[in-house]
Every structure is written in structure tokens, then in C-alpha cells.
Design a protein around this motif. Structure first.
Motif: not given
Length: 337
Positions: A52-71
């Protein structure tokens, strides 16, 4: 929809993150008006996100659980020790490599390039960073093809930008790359970004490293900085250094990131820039007081180093000229009121 990952690095520069979010949110707004949905799905990641860590309106996920990104976008680091900043983000390095190997494109802004360099993602590739940090990047990561005067670089899906406002040019470059020119122009107009800047050289200040730990190189640096005005050749300036010329050049380049002769030229050009900005000396006087004795050669070297002529540099940065311009504008404003 393009998956856009913004890496909230430890010790990031707040302004860099804010600018990135503002520009890409605006691009999404324009695209949604035309097509009914945003173009970028903006995701925020950090090295050590807690629940439940947020940056403004965005929830922040850990890189260890990140899905594949395009950019993936890497913001600038804040002022301070860049080696410490890299150390604080070590966990991001394998993640960036994995994302890149699986097809993600990665862009760094300003000093964010140091994290890409530490990850080896810039090895054999052209890159830029803040003009005042270019020498440090070159000396610490010699496999990077340094383009210190470039505003933006693009090499095999890895993008970098110069300092401060150059970040906006990279953002526009990426928006055009993914969304096309029309949306890019609308975004540029909204932020009043001058799109035709081709270099950042004249914003730089030559601030060479002195804490590299090589006493012989420090001796050579002090000699150059003390006697640059005398117009001596580099051979004359380093002749008393207790080592062979070849050894001095090798150690100098390794410690500082440039050769002794480049160091001498940059020291002289930096002196000329200060005189042009802070005095009313003629260009001829500036040339002589900077260690040069041929006006044509001086003008050529100055433009090669800064991207502008001595006169153009004075027009941009001379303190008395800027003060005069402000007074003139103030008088015009008063008259119009």
C-alpha cells in the motif's frame, strides 16, 4: 496499450519524476480524447516497495514482482554522490537487464544514465547525461560511447538524455516514437518546449574530478590550471611531472576521463566563458587572457566546445547584458501598463 514502467529509484530527483508523470499523463489525455482510451498504462516500481505504498494516485510495486514492460523510464538522481545512488539501487540492475532482454526499451533521464551504465546496458552504446556529469560517466564506465554534447541518444532500444530540460526532449522523442508526430506536437505546445535544440554543450561547466586518488595526475592538473594562460603546449606543462609522457597520458585519461591536452583546452575554454559572462573584455582580450594567440583558431575551438560563437555566448550569458535586458523589459511592461 503500452506498458510504461517508471522506476522510482532510491535518491531520485523529485522534479524528474514529476515532469515524467506530467508529460506522459498529458499525452494520455490527448490520446484518450481522440481514441477513447489512454495510450500508456503507467506503472510505478521501486527497489523496495512496501504494501500500500503510493506516489500520488499511483500504487508502487516492487521490481521483484513486476510484470514485463514495453518501456521503462529511469529518472535523474538527486544531487550528491552518484556512486552511493547506484549502490542504493543495486537490486534494480538484474531487473533492468531481464526486462531489456525480454524486449523492453529503457530510457534514462539526466544522471539516471549512471544506473544504466552500472548495469552494463550502455556498454558499446552511445549515451549522454547532464553535461557536468559527462566526464564522471566516461571515466567510471569507459565502455560507454560518450556523446556529452547530445541532448538525446537512441541506440538499440536504450535512450538517454542530457540534463534538466533535455529530459523533455527525450520524452517528446519517445512520444513520437510510440504515438506519432501529431500527438508529440500537441504535447510540446502544451509544455512550451522548443523542439529544435540539438545540443546542450553551452550549458556545461568544466568541473573535473580532483578526488580520484592519483597524486601524479593531481600534480599534472594543478600545473595545467596554474599555467594555462601562458599559452604553453601540454608537453611543456607536464615536462616536470616525474613520469613518462605516455604514462602521464594513460593515467590522466583513466583518472579524469580526458587526455591532458583535452583538459588544457577545456580549462582555457572555461576561462574564456567566465570572462565573456562576467566582464566587458573584447573577444580579442578574452582570447589572450585564456591562453590563446590566434583569433580564428580560438573562435573555432570555442564553437566546437560550446556549440556557439564567443559573441553568441556573451549575448546569452553576460551578466550586464542580462541585467540590461531585464531593465528594458521592466520599462516596457511599465509603459504598457
Amino acid at each position: 496499450m503500452i506498458q510504461l514502467g517508471l522506476l522510482i529509484t532510491n535518491k531520485h530527483r523529485l522534479l524528474s519524476v514529476a515532469a515524467i508523470l506530467d508529460v506522459f499523463e498529458s499525452a494520455n489525455m490527448f490520446y484518450e480524447r481522440e481514441h477513447g482510451a489512454p495510450f500508456f498504462n503507467i506503472n510505478l516500481f521501486s527497489p523496495e516497495a512496501s504494501p500500500s505504498q503510493f506516489y500520488g494516485a499511483y500504487e508502487i510495486s516492487s521490481v521483484t514482482s513486476a510484470t514485463q514492460q514495453n518501456l521503462i523510464l529511469v529518472p535523474a538522481f538527486g544531487a550528491g554522490d552518484l556512486k552511493s545512488s547506484i549502490a542504493k539501487n543495486q537490486i534494480c540492475i538484474p531487473w533492468l537487464w531481464e526486462q531489456y532482454q525480454n524486449g523492453a526499451e529503457i530510457a534514462s533521464f539526466c544522471t539516471g544514465a549512471f544506473l544504466l551504465a552500472a548495469a552494463g546496458l550502455l556498454n558499446g552504446k552511445e549515451a549522454t547525461t547532464h553535461i557536468d556529469s559527462a566526464m564522471a560517466l566516461a571515466s567510471n564506465f569507459p565502455d560507454v560511447i560518450m556523446k556529452s554534447d547530445a541532448v538525446v541518444t537512441d541506440d538499440k532500444g536504450i535512450y538517454t538524455s542530457g540534463g534538466a530540460t533535455s529530459s523533455f526532449h527525450l520524452m517528446l522523442y519517445l512520444i513520437q516514437r510510440f504515438c506519432g508526430k501529431e500527438l508529440t506536437l500537441r504535447t510540446a505546445k502544451m509544455f512550451a518546449i522548443d523542439m529544435d535544440r540539438e545540443q546542450q554543450t553551452y550549458f556545461g561547466t568544466f568541473s573535473p574530478s580532483l578526488d580520484h586518488g592519483d597524486g601524479l595526475v593531481n600534480m599534472a592538473q594543478q600545473k595545467i590550471e596554474k599555467e594555462y594562460q601562458e599559452g604553453s603546449t601540454i608537453e611543456t606543462l607536464i615536462q616536470d611531472i616525474p613520469a613518462s609522457r605516455r604514462n602521464v597520458v594513460r593515467r590522466f585519461k583513466q583518472a579524469v576521463g580526458v587526455t591532458p591536452i583535452e583538459y588544457l583546452q577545456r580549462t582555457r575554454i572555461e576561462a574564456a566563458k567566465k570572462l565573456l559572462a562576467q566582464t566587458d573584455q573584447s573577444v580579442l582580450e578574452v582570447m589572450l587572457n585564456s591562453g590563446y594567440n590566434d583569433l580564428k583558431s580560438f573562435r573555432q575551438l570555442f564553437k566546437k566546445s560550446t556549440g556557439v560563437t564567443p559573441k553568441e555566448y556573451r549575448d546569452k550569458f553576460n551578466i550586464s547584458k542580462l541585467d540590461g535586458s531585464r531593465m528594458a523589459n521592466r520599462g516596457t511592461a511599465h509603459y504598457l501598463n
